[in-house]
Design a protein around this motif. Sequence first.
Motif, mmCIF file in Angstrom:
data_model
loop_
_atom_site.group_PDB
_atom_site.id
_atom_site.type_symbol
_atom_site.label_atom_id
_atom_site.label_comp_id
_atom_site.label_asym_id
_atom_site.label_seq_id
_atom_site.Cartn_x
_atom_site.Cartn_y
_atom_site.Cartn_z
ATOM 1 N N PRO A 150 34.043 37.098 31.714
ATOM 2 C CA PRO A 150 33.004 37.933 32.483
ATOM 3 C C PRO A 150 31.980 38.671 31.515
ATOM 4 N N VAL A 154 31.629 44.350 32.904
ATOM 5 C CA VAL A 154 31.833 44.026 34.320
ATOM 6 C C VAL A 154 33.036 44.733 35.114
ATOM 7 N N ASP A 319 27.474 38.917 37.843
ATOM 8 C CA ASP A 319 28.897 38.572 37.466
ATOM 9 C C ASP A 319 29.611 39.306 38.740
ATOM 10 N N THR A 321 33.137 39.692 40.036
ATOM 11 C CA THR A 321 34.576 39.486 39.450
ATOM 12 C C THR A 321 35.452 39.988 40.802
ATOM 13 N N LEU A 343 34.878 33.398 34.675
ATOM 14 C CA LEU A 343 33.715 33.201 35.691
ATOM 15 C C LEU A 343 33.008 31.662 35.531
#
Length: 745
Positions: A150, A154, A319, A321, A343
Amino acid sequence: MLDLPQIGQPVSRLEGRAKVTGTAKYAGEYNADGLLYGYVVNSTITRGKIVHIDTNAVKEIEGVIEVFTHENRPSLAWFDMQYSDMDAPPGSPFRPLQNAEIKYNGQPIALIVAETFELARYAASILKVSYQGESFETDLYNHQNEARDPKKGVATLLKPLPPKPKGDFEKAFSDSAAQVSAEFVHGTEHHNPIELFATTTIYEGEGKVTIYDKTQGTINCQLYVGNIFGLHFKNVRVISPYVGGAFGSGLRPQYQLFLSVMAALQLKRSIRVTLDRQQMYTFGHRPPTIQKTRFGADSDGKVNAINHTAIGETSRHEDYTEVVVNWANIIYPAKNTILEYQLLPMDVSSPLDMRAPGGSTASHAIESTMDELAHKMKIDPMQFRLINYADIDVSENRPFSSKELRQCYIQGAEKFGWAERNPEPRSMRRGHKLVGYGMATGFWEAMSIPARAEAVLTREGKLRVSSAVTDIGTGTLTVMTQIAADELGLPLDDVQFCYGDSKMPFAPIQGGSFTLATVGSAIKVAGKALRKKILKKAKEMKNSPLKNASDGDVIFERGGISLKSNPDVLISFREIIVANEDKEIKTTNMSVPNVFKLKNYTRAAHSAAFVEVEIDEELGTIQVKRAVTAVAAGKIINPKTARSQILGGMIWGISKALYEETISDHRYGRYMNQNLGEYHIPSHADVHELDVIFVEEKDEIINELGSKGVGEIGLVAMAPAISNAIFHATGKRINKLPIHFDELL
């Protein structure tokens, strides 16, 4: 109703009658004079550009008011949405109608506004769009080697990245007396609440709007609309008193909100935009995830090595998560760990939190691996978990604020009859059906964040409490009313909880099982402040018998204040209001968690799920015949609504394990079963005997209520418990969810 302590009482939902009689109004049911209707046109390609949209034929239809596209949308403030959306992940948020670029299949590319919904829908069906397509990738499994870490920044308080490696995993795993390695595949799921995504925007004139929206955060949507359209926040009011289920689908502002407000401001008319069921598959989903585990245990059955890696899907522009790999070492202490999360950006819409995000994905891998390790070592699965019981959180080297998981195991096993289990797979039968018993552990963090609440002693001597929080069907209205009632010792009939309106005091989005702790604590703080104000007024009354009384000398009960030493001395709230010149007494206060205290503890709700399955030996068909979930979640404010939350999670666990999956055709980059006919969920015939136990748990650290949320904890353990029961029944370990009967043939 009696003015006894309301907290702990199994009160029925206060809005229940309104919902079952149809008098409760939802976002798509508010009307206005001259209301227009918008219908969204979605992209039919997965990646590329719009070459041309031919609107001429559509605009010639009588009753069609306008066709909005990227070519004629009004200019906007376009503030970066992550600063006006409480749930936005890092990256560049999707902006509807921004330009000709197509980022994913089903992306909204136009809004047709007409005098009726049917006309707008028909016009959408004949709108001609030409594209220039580009190559795309939507297959996570076949591209997993392209996954990356990531991006920086993030991690958040609610979504921490995995901890660093600990010890020497490879050596510990190699030296382990028992080892298990496995791969798990978790398919895509879509939110399917009963209520469709809908927004009704009432144009009030002069850039002022009142918005009825399907949302889990009225203030979140208010901030979003104000920032995107450059409106003063006081001119944006978002109302959402009833929400027909959400499960995370309303955490971020849905794109029909943007389109409805945009059209209303441009046309200076009130407009409703509703997404149909198929279009609901174009906004948010639980991402497919690939997990790999390697667990090792010593000869005593102690887990000494944990390696858990995961690859999750995200969009190319954000992104998104989930916390997937962090859980195992919190639940089961091991000195040697490698936990990795990556990811893989794909040409899809950004995933979105769905009930127990990350945790429900992780639990299947963790609990199935633990079950297999117990099987290899010939140790009872529950006993194996007790051997590996964590008294402290070794991942952070800190104690739990409270933890009664051991009692969840013991009480759940007794209620279920776990002792009757024959440990040998494929050893238990009922006629021509194989019978299996399985169990799993559930874990979900108990969080709370700041919120405000207003408390008012009305002129009638009753209590009115307000918060902008929504109620997504979890019983928020009811439990908040109970908490408020106890603050002044009033019966529920004398308490009004006002909610679901952005003009009310600040509340965050409703999710993460933190609403009760967050807003409930704000009500407690406001209640305390109001009691002080009321007592002060009472002491100032002429010839007041409470003149010299302190807070500890009085009780708020029977609609007034009495002396502890002499209960016959009672000054009613109405008398206090009269002495206050018939004016209300009010206060607005904020609750802020004590982070300096809380950071020293791991706070979590725990559960243990026990499941019995029956599997037809010849056909492979699976039925969950009964299940018991034992939950430790601190003080249970309302056992009735809390039990319903756990039951709902258990049913979703059945769905997750056996039915629920969005199927993609990666040749076209689109979901193929975008309807409730082919997106399978359990029916009444699939749900049998379910039971819930609340284990007594006292927590004096977590918050003033001593309570933990139960929205997610009922889900996380069910799917792995079912999977483990299927293994016990058949001897086959299925590591892909959902489990299809053909895999058992």
